[in-house]
Write a protein that holds these residues in place. Structure first.
Motif, short mmCIF file in Angstrom:
data_model
loop_
_atom_site.label_atom_id
_atom_site.label_comp_id
_atom_site.label_asym_id
_atom_site.label_seq_id
_atom_site.Cartn_x
_atom_site.Cartn_y
_atom_site.Cartn_z
N GLY A 9 0.82 -1.21 0.00
CA GLY A 9 0.00 0.00 0.00
C GLY A 9 0.85 1.26 0.00
N VAL A 10 0.30 2.32 -0.58
CA VAL A 10 0.94 3.64 -0.50
C VAL A 10 -0.12 4.62 -0.02
N MET A 11 0.13 5.29 1.08
CA MET A 11 -0.85 6.27 1.59
C MET A 11 -0.24 7.66 1.53
N ILE A 12 -1.01 8.56 0.94
CA ILE A 12 -0.56 9.95 0.81
C ILE A 12 -1.33 10.79 1.82
N THR A 13 -0.63 11.22 2.85
CA THR A 13 -1.27 12.01 3.89
C THR A 13 -0.21 12.67 4.77
N ALA A 14 -0.57 13.79 5.39
CA ALA A 14 0.27 14.35 6.45
C ALA A 14 -0.55 14.41 7.72
N SER A 15 -1.55 13.50 7.80
CA SER A 15 -2.27 13.28 9.06
C SER A 15 -2.72 14.56 9.74
N HIS A 16 -2.21 14.81 10.95
CA HIS A 16 -2.66 15.94 11.75
C HIS A 16 -1.91 17.23 11.42
N ASN A 17 -0.93 17.16 10.54
CA ASN A 17 -0.13 18.36 10.23
C ASN A 17 -0.96 19.35 9.41
N PRO A 18 -0.48 20.60 9.30
CA PRO A 18 -1.26 21.62 8.59
C PRO A 18 -1.49 21.27 7.11
N GLU A 19 -2.48 21.93 6.55
CA GLU A 19 -2.91 21.61 5.18
C GLU A 19 -1.82 21.72 4.11
N PRO A 20 -0.90 22.70 4.19
CA PRO A 20 0.12 22.80 3.13
C PRO A 20 1.14 21.65 3.15
N ASP A 21 1.17 20.88 4.23
CA ASP A 21 2.09 19.73 4.29
C ASP A 21 1.47 18.54 3.59
N ASN A 22 2.32 17.58 3.27
CA ASN A 22 1.80 16.28 2.86
C ASN A 22 2.85 15.23 3.18
N GLY A 23 2.57 13.99 2.87
CA GLY A 23 3.50 12.93 3.23
C GLY A 23 3.15 11.65 2.52
N VAL A 24 4.02 10.66 2.70
CA VAL A 24 3.76 9.37 2.06
C VAL A 24 4.36 8.27 2.92
N LYS A 25 3.63 7.17 3.02
CA LYS A 25 4.22 6.00 3.69
C LYS A 25 3.79 4.73 2.97
N LEU A 26 4.64 3.73 3.06
CA LEU A 26 4.33 2.44 2.45
C LEU A 26 3.72 1.54 3.50
N VAL A 27 2.78 0.70 3.06
CA VAL A 27 2.12 -0.23 3.97
C VAL A 27 2.50 -1.65 3.57
N ASP A 28 3.05 -2.38 4.51
CA ASP A 28 3.52 -3.75 4.25
C ASP A 28 2.35 -4.74 4.17
N PRO A 29 2.63 -5.98 3.71
CA PRO A 29 1.54 -6.90 3.37
C PRO A 29 0.48 -7.15 4.45
N MET A 30 0.88 -7.22 5.72
CA MET A 30 -0.15 -7.48 6.72
C MET A 30 -0.58 -6.20 7.43
N GLY A 31 -0.43 -5.09 6.74
CA GLY A 31 -0.91 -3.82 7.27
C GLY A 31 0.12 -3.13 8.16
N GLU A 32 1.29 -3.76 8.31
CA GLU A 32 2.31 -3.14 9.16
C GLU A 32 2.93 -1.95 8.44
N MET A 33 3.64 -1.13 9.22
CA MET A 33 4.44 -0.07 8.61
C MET A 33 5.59 -0.75 7.87
N LEU A 34 6.16 -0.04 6.91
CA LEU A 34 7.28 -0.60 6.14
C LEU A 34 8.36 -1.14 7.08
N GLU A 35 8.81 -2.37 6.78
CA GLU A 35 9.83 -3.00 7.62
C GLU A 35 11.05 -2.10 7.73
N GLN A 36 11.61 -2.10 8.94
CA GLN A 36 12.69 -1.15 9.22
C GLN A 36 13.88 -1.27 8.29
N SER A 37 14.22 -2.51 7.92
CA SER A 37 15.41 -2.67 7.08
C SER A 37 15.20 -2.01 5.70
#
Ligand code: GN1
Ligand code: MG
Length: 557
Positions: free
Chosen positions: A66-94
């Motif tokens: 998964g790829v989620m585009i969001t900056a969550s609680h941060n102000p509107e002009p911000d944005n962000g991206v994170k990858l979602v691993d197969p079982m819904g976990e955050m991207l593995e640390q390595s």
């Protein structure tokens, strides 16, 4: 032939990178607590590159990513991206290091990094066309950033699946549904609402109110995706819970997260704008991507009372313990709670000594909490800011289902087992989910027949304060012991210890934020006055010893 295809694809990858998404920012960014987060205008090339990386990760895991585009609680002009691993976990640390590398490399070296990843991870199936599910929040910058992700996915030969505007936890849910072959649920928005609301309505039964509990709530949508989505949820609830919505950007003209939302309410310890100030009424707020939830109310004198993530965690853990005992399986299923150093000391005391549920403390960030919670049969985890969920391991689910099939249970045991099995479906186990957590809290309050003041009566929070200090380079601060102590700069911890020792029930720690360019200060003490003094003193010493810029923060009443 396969090789030729590969070469062709690679040429597209780099041509696109140079022509459409050139690296425009010189300074490096790093994959932090929740992926990359910065000003939206600086993110196009990062998004494209995350699209590339998502496909490599999906080939490596032979699964949907998964790829989620969001900056969550941060102000509107911000944005962000994170990858979602197969079982819904955050991207593995390595792989975080690969994310950081691929995001920061110059255009002409992009090719080298991609080759390094393929080689080091021994990715052989470069012709696979994995699905990448992409979601975004309501920020104005999100559509063009999503396009950059799609282009990255396509250039690398993956198949982007566009889920449009969804909450972060919905995206995690879709990824898990797909990777479990739909065993976890249908990978559609409708499937998500149906799963949650069916289970909620079943547990609630015919009796919508109970004791002091009434089935209506004021809901602050933070002018974001959490407001948009509750409308669909309401259809599924069919009146079992009456959600009165405010800060819905479509109706009003409010700005995302501005003077409202879970982060505002928690950090300012204040009632949000936009909601009617009716005394003793249960209210809740979600954040900009609807993965955090806090509850609160105003009393008759207008005083604000907050029920944060710690309270939600203790409510849930306490209830699960009670119901487990009723099932007769309390000895067989290990229940535990995971918190971070930001958890109020009074909540840790209460859960350890009164509820006698084991508590573990881990560093900030969902990845640590989620991982630790999986060590229990039933693991509850929450950050004080309201992000959390419950995870049940496969064995626990099977034991409960098997027990229910047997005929040797008493009536009470059977009822409790069936209730617990249904409760599992109210919960989004893939990640903290404000909407699902709200349904769970409402289920528990209903079962107990409690109004919000009865919930609050469990324990009294120690006064606490969060401050931010800006420094030249926040990485000069490093921490240990689940972030409760800092190891550098040398001498800082000793000074903090000296300050803390002056205050009754004093506790304070400092750490560099993973999402903002600041150092965070946390302090709690027996009285509000002491707590504020403690926070100011620690902020001052951090400013002095860790290269503070500007002046140290002031606490305004
Ligand atoms: C004190 C605090 O609330 N920190 C938040 C914040 O992380 P920082 O690393 O503190 O910036 O954002 C994270 C992502 O949303 C969340 O997981 C975490 O709890
Ligand atoms: Mg969030």
């Amino acid at each position: 032939m396969a090789n030729n295809n590969n070469k062709l694809r690679c040429r597209t990858v780099y041509a696109f990178a140079r022509e459409m998404y050139p690296k425009t920012v010189k300074c490096d960014i790093s994959y932090g607590t929740a992926g990359f987060r910065t000003r939206a205008t600086d993110l196009e090339y990062v998004m494209y590159r995350m699209g590339l990386l998502a496909v490599l990760r999906a080939r490596f895991k032979k699964a949907v990513i998964g790829v989620m585009i969001t900056a969550s609680h941060n102000p509107e002009p911000d944005n962000g991206v994170k990858l979602v691993d197969p079982m819904g976990e955050m991207l593995e640390q390595s792989w975080e290091k690969w994310a950081t590398k691929i995001a920061n490399v110059t255009d002409d070296k992009l090719e080298n990094v991609i080759h390094d990843i393929i080689k080091e991870c021994d990715i052989q199936n470069m012709n696979d066309r994995p699905e990448i599910v992409v979601g975004k929040d309501t920020r104005p910058s999100s559509p063009s950033l999503a396009k950059a992700v799609f282009d990255g996915v396509l250039a690398m030969g993956g198949k982007p699946i566009d889920y449009g505007i969804v909450t972060t936890p919905q995206l995690h849910y879709f990824v898990v549904c797909k990777n479990t072959n739909r065993a976890y649920g249908q990978p559609t928005e409708e499937g998500y609402y149906r799963k949650l609301t069916n289970a909620f309505n079943k547990v609630r039964g015919e009796k919508l109110n109970n004791g002091n509990y009434t089935n209506s709530i004021l809901y602050d949508g933070a002018n974001g995706v959490g407001a948009k989505k509750v409308k669909y949820l309401k259809e599924g609830l069919a009146g079992s819970l009456l959600i009165d919505m405010y800060n819905d950007e479509i109706i009003g003209s409010g700005k995302l997260n501005y003077l409202c939302g879970a982060d505002f309410v928690k950090t300012q310890q204040a009632f949000p704008t936009g909601l009617p100030r009716t005394p003793n009424t249960r209210c809740c707020s979600v954040d900009g991507d609807a993965d955090r939830l806090v509850y609160y109310y105003l009393d008759e004198s207008g005083k604000f009372h907050l029920m944060d993530g710690d309270r939600i965690a203790t409510l849930i853990a306490g209830y699960l313990k009670e119901i487990l005992e009723k099932t007769g399986m309390a000895q067989k299923l290990k229940l535990g709670l995971v918190q971070t150093a930001y958890a109020n000391g009074a909540s840790t005391d209460y859960i350890t000594n009164k509820l006698q549920v084991p508590v573990a403390c881990v560093p900030t960030g969902v990845k640590w909490l989620h991982h630790k919670a999986l060590e229990y049969d039933i693991g509850v985890y929450f950050e004080a800011n309201g992000h959390g969920t419950v995870v049940f391991n496969a064995e626990a689910k099977e034991k409960l289902r098997n027990a229910f099939q047997l005929n040797n249970l008493t009536r009470e045991q059977k009822d409790a087992t069936s209730r617990l099995i249904n409760i599992i479906d109210i919960i989004n186990e893939t990640v903290g989910d404000a909407i699902s957590d709200m349904l769970l809290v409402e289920t528990i309050l209903h079962a107990k027949g409690w109004d919000i003041t009865q919930w609050e009566a469990a324990y009294a929070d120690l006064p606490n304060r969060l401050l931010k200090v800006t420094v030249q380079d926040r990485t000069v601060i490093s921490t240990t012991d689940a972030e409760r102590k800092c190891s550098t700069p040398v001498g800082l911890q000793e000074e903090i210890d000296k300050i803390v020792a002056k205050y009754s029930k004093g506790r304070s720690f400092v750490r560099p934020s993973g999402t903002e360019d600041v150092v965070r200060i946390y302090a709690e003490a027996a009285t509000r006055q002491d707590c504020d003094k403690l926070a100011s003193e620690v902020a001052k010493i951090v400013h002095e010893l860790a290269g503070g810029t500007g002046s140290p923060p002031e606490i305004s009443e």
